[in-house]
Design a protein around this motif. Structure first.
Motif, PDB file in Angstrom:
ATOM      1  N   CYS A 122     -17.981 -23.993 -29.119  1.00 35.76           N
ATOM      2  CA  CYS A 122     -18.531 -23.136 -28.077  1.00 35.76           C
ATOM      3  C   CYS A 122     -19.763 -22.408 -28.610  1.00 35.76           C
ATOM      4  CB  CYS A 122     -17.472 -22.155 -27.629  1.00 35.76           C
ATOM      5  SG  CYS A 122     -17.934 -21.228 -26.190  1.00 35.76           S
ATOM      6  N   PHE A 138     -19.511 -31.030 -28.167  1.00 36.46           N
ATOM      7  CA  PHE A 138     -18.764 -31.611 -29.266  1.00 36.46           C
ATOM      8  C   PHE A 138     -19.622 -31.685 -30.513  1.00 36.46           C
ATOM      9  CE2 PHE A 138     -16.592 -32.977 -25.491  1.00 36.46           C
ATOM     10  CZ  PHE A 138     -15.275 -32.707 -25.843  1.00 36.46           C
ATOM     11  N   ARG A 146     -14.734 -18.216 -23.806  1.00 36.56           N
ATOM     12  CA  ARG A 146     -14.853 -19.320 -24.765  1.00 36.56           C
ATOM     13  C   ARG A 146     -13.760 -20.360 -24.513  1.00 36.56           C
ATOM     14  NH1 ARG A 146     -12.647 -20.622 -29.701  1.00 36.56           N
ATOM     15  NH2 ARG A 146     -14.072 -21.824 -31.009  1.00 36.56           N
ATOM     16  N   LEU A 191     -14.510 -22.291 -21.359  1.00 30.73           N
ATOM     17  CA  LEU A 191     -15.606 -23.256 -21.535  1.00 30.73           C
ATOM     18  C   LEU A 191     -15.135 -24.482 -22.314  1.00 30.73           C
ATOM     19  CD1 LEU A 191     -18.644 -20.983 -22.312  1.00 30.73           C
ATOM     20  CD2 LEU A 191     -18.542 -22.709 -20.536  1.00 30.73           C
ATOM     21  N   LEU A 192     -14.367 -24.229 -23.370  1.00 33.84           N
ATOM     22  CA  LEU A 192     -13.886 -25.348 -24.190  1.00 33.84           C
ATOM     23  C   LEU A 192     -12.967 -26.249 -23.392  1.00 33.84           C
ATOM     24  CD1 LEU A 192     -13.217 -23.761 -27.680  1.00 33.84           C
ATOM     25  CD2 LEU A 192     -14.922 -25.479 -27.077  1.00 33.84           C
ATOM     26  N   THR A 197     -15.098 -28.285 -21.000  1.00 34.41           N
ATOM     27  CA  THR A 197     -15.837 -29.355 -21.687  1.00 34.41           C
ATOM     28  C   THR A 197     -14.902 -30.496 -22.046  1.00 34.41           C
ATOM     29  OG1 THR A 197     -16.897 -27.491 -22.759  1.00 34.41           O
ATOM     30  CG2 THR A 197     -17.646 -29.656 -23.406  1.00 34.41           C
ATOM     31  N   GLN A 198     -13.711 -30.124 -22.508  1.00 35.49           N
ATOM     32  CA  GLN A 198     -12.714 -31.136 -22.881  1.00 35.49           C
ATOM     33  C   GLN A 198     -12.349 -31.980 -21.656  1.00 35.49           C
ATOM     34  OE1 GLN A 198     -11.558 -31.400 -26.128  1.00 35.49           O
ATOM     35  NE2 GLN A 198     -10.742 -33.331 -25.400  1.00 35.49           N
ATOM     36  N   ALA A 249     -15.168 -34.275 -20.778  1.00 31.19           N
ATOM     37  CA  ALA A 249     -15.278 -35.362 -21.745  1.00 31.19           C
ATOM     38  C   ALA A 249     -14.212 -36.423 -21.478  1.00 31.19           C
ATOM     39  CB  ALA A 249     -15.139 -34.811 -23.152  1.00 31.19           C
ATOM     40  N   ARG A 288     -15.148 -38.406 -18.440  1.00 33.73           N
ATOM     41  CA  ARG A 288     -16.244 -39.354 -18.667  1.00 33.73           C
ATOM     42  C   ARG A 288     -15.885 -40.375 -19.730  1.00 33.73           C
ATOM     43  NH1 ARG A 288     -20.688 -34.747 -18.625  1.00 33.73           N
ATOM     44  NH2 ARG A 288     -20.933 -34.583 -16.382  1.00 33.73           N
ATOM     45  N   ILE A 332     -15.418 -39.865 -22.935  1.00 31.37           N
ATOM     46  CA  ILE A 332     -16.041 -39.660 -24.245  1.00 31.37           C
ATOM     47  C   ILE A 332     -14.955 -39.497 -25.310  1.00 31.37           C
ATOM     48  CG2 ILE A 332     -17.570 -38.154 -25.590  1.00 31.37           C
ATOM     49  CD1 ILE A 332     -18.882 -37.416 -22.902  1.00 31.37           C
ATOM     50  N   THR A 333     -13.936 -38.707 -24.977  1.00 31.45           N
ATOM     51  CA  THR A 333     -12.814 -38.583 -25.911  1.00 31.45           C
ATOM     52  C   THR A 333     -11.507 -38.856 -25.185  1.00 31.45           C
ATOM     53  OG1 THR A 333     -12.867 -36.235 -25.444  1.00 31.45           O
ATOM     54  CG2 THR A 333     -13.787 -36.945 -27.568  1.00 31.45           C
TER      55      THR A 333
END
Lengths: 198, 245
Positions: free
Chosen positions: A11, A42, B225, B228-229, B232-233, B236, B239, B241-242
């Protein structure tokens, strides 16, 4: 490019390491000897080619990062207006990434080619609607970025003929020909073969 | 009016050093480059970020960095009494300026020269602490838009009523007449980006209230935080990505 060695979410503001062990890459900044993330995304560790060098740390978000053209960037532009001393253009791509909004650019007469720069006739180099590969020279004046095509691999990459409107084929570095009407038009053509060979 | 009961509880049942329930939603608008809804108890703020794009008004262009333009407005239905609230009144103009100042310090503007970032903040429900909630929503939206930031800045209010320092005032406490301190803090850099207070306060009491507000900022930043994490996870995974954890 080397493969990612580590994938974990970070972050904004997270300390990723010290500058003793890592070099800063994309999406990070250095403060007080720490490498700190500036975007959410990432973490990716890129080992350096040279064994003595520090590995580079990057942070990439899932989607593309916001982008503005900076001097030295190769950009793809569309010619919007041609005047006696300069060709005005809209910057559409920076490198391989498309811009969300268009930034204005201008190719001045002296920046069209590297030889005989005082004898350049802009009308014989660009036409409105041409797609041109150019390099950002400077941030320019308040209105637009200054662009240059004074290199072999820079110049018009795609142009439509004035009469038939079909895509033209380059015949030399200053001419392009319409495959339908055989009409020859003048352009400052980019030599893309040199890029492919390189 | 009694703001802290003898049992040490506030009007809404919180302890003096307790925050309200926080809820963050990210990328709520599809048209914006980044958007977020920040909820804190009954206060709910929506922020949308557009840009960076070319500067619209040429006279405001900055050679060395990005221009942050901020617009704060309150929805007509945001308060108990329905009232027509525009974006042009004094309060909104002042708040726009405050948010803009805070964000300009938070964004690494040097990376985006000659561009403009638009931030639109709209209060959907107002129950005190809209200033701080607006900053939090705007920071979340900027982070969601992928704009480079120095730190995850968070804002928090604190006040002093009935001889007690209170964290995160709601509307009733806000209009209680006591001092009201609004702070925006970059928690990792430990630097203050905004300090605003109405009313007066003795220095030693101010220190206590200030420390409480800073503590609140750190906590809020932690919650943001985590949100947001998680977001994002989730993106991802969606999409590919992970892999899902």
């Amino acid at each position: 490019m080397s493969a990612a060695t580590e994938e974990c979410g970070v972050c904004v503001g997270d300390r990723l390491g010290t500058t003793d062990t890592y070099a800063a890459g994309e999406g990070v900044f250095v403060r007080d000897g720490f490498v700190i993330a500036s975007v959410v995304g990432f973490q990716r560790l890129e080992p350096s080619a040279d064994p003595g060098e520090k590995p580079t740390i990057h942070v990439a978000s899932g989607d593309t990062r916001p982008l503005v053209p900076k001097p030295g960037d190769i950009v793809t532009v569309k010619i919007s207006r041609v005047a006696q001393t300069a060709a005005h253009a809209l910057i559409m791509c920076v490198g391989r990434q498309a811009l969300g909004t268009e930034f204005k650019g201008v190719i001045r007469q002296q920046d069209v080619r590297s030889t005989e720069i005082d004898r350049v006739v802009i009308y014989d180099c660009f036409r409105p609607g041409d797609i041109v590969r150019a390099e950002v020279v400077s941030l320019g004046d308040a209105r637009s970025y200054y662009l240059s095509t004074a290199k072999n691999e820079l110049g018009v990459v795609y142009a439509r003929s004035a009469t038939a409107g079909t895509a033209m084929v380059p015949t030399s570095w200053v001419t392009m020909q319409c495959p339908e009407t055989q009409a020859v038009e003048k352009r400052k053509v980019a030599k893309l073969e040199s890029l492919v060979a390189a | 009016m009694e703001f802290v009961s003898p049992e040490g509880l506030r009007l809404d049942g919180r302890r003096p050093r307790e925050l309200r329930r926080i809820n963050c939603q990210l990328d709520v608008l599809s048209n914006a480059d980044g958007s977020a809804i920040f909820e804190m108890g009954n206060t709910k703020v929506l922020a949308a970020v557009f840009g960076p794009h070319a500067v619209t008004r040429r006279s405001e262009l900055r050679e060395e960095g990005a221009l942050v333009v901020c617009e704060y407005s309150m929805a007509a239905f945001s308060t108990g009494e329905r009232r027509r609230r525009g974006k042009g009144d004094r309060r909104s103009t002042e708040l726009s300026m405050v948010i803009r100042n805070t964000l300009e310090q938070a964004v690494i503007t040097e990376l985006l020269p000659r561009s403009q970032i638009d931030v639109y903040v709209q209060v959907l429900q107002a129950d005190g602490g809209t200033r701080c909630a607006a900053i939090n929503a705007a920071v979340l939206a900027l982070a969601a838009a992928g704009v480079p930031l120095r730190d995850l800045v968070a804002g928090c209010a604190a006040g002093y009523l009935d001889g007690t320092a209170l964290l995160d005032l709601n509307y009733t406490e806000d209009s209680g007449g006591g001092p009201d301190l609004c702070v925006a803090l970059a928690p990792r850099l430990d630097s203050l980006y905004l300090v605003q207070m109405d009313n007066r306060l003795p220095v030693d009491t101010f220190q206590a209230v200030m420390e409480l507000a800073r503590e609140g900022c750190r906590t809020i930043s932690g919650v943001m935080r985590a949100a947001l994490l998680e977001h994002t996870q989730r993106l991802a995974v969606a999409r590919g990505i992970t892999a899902a954890v």
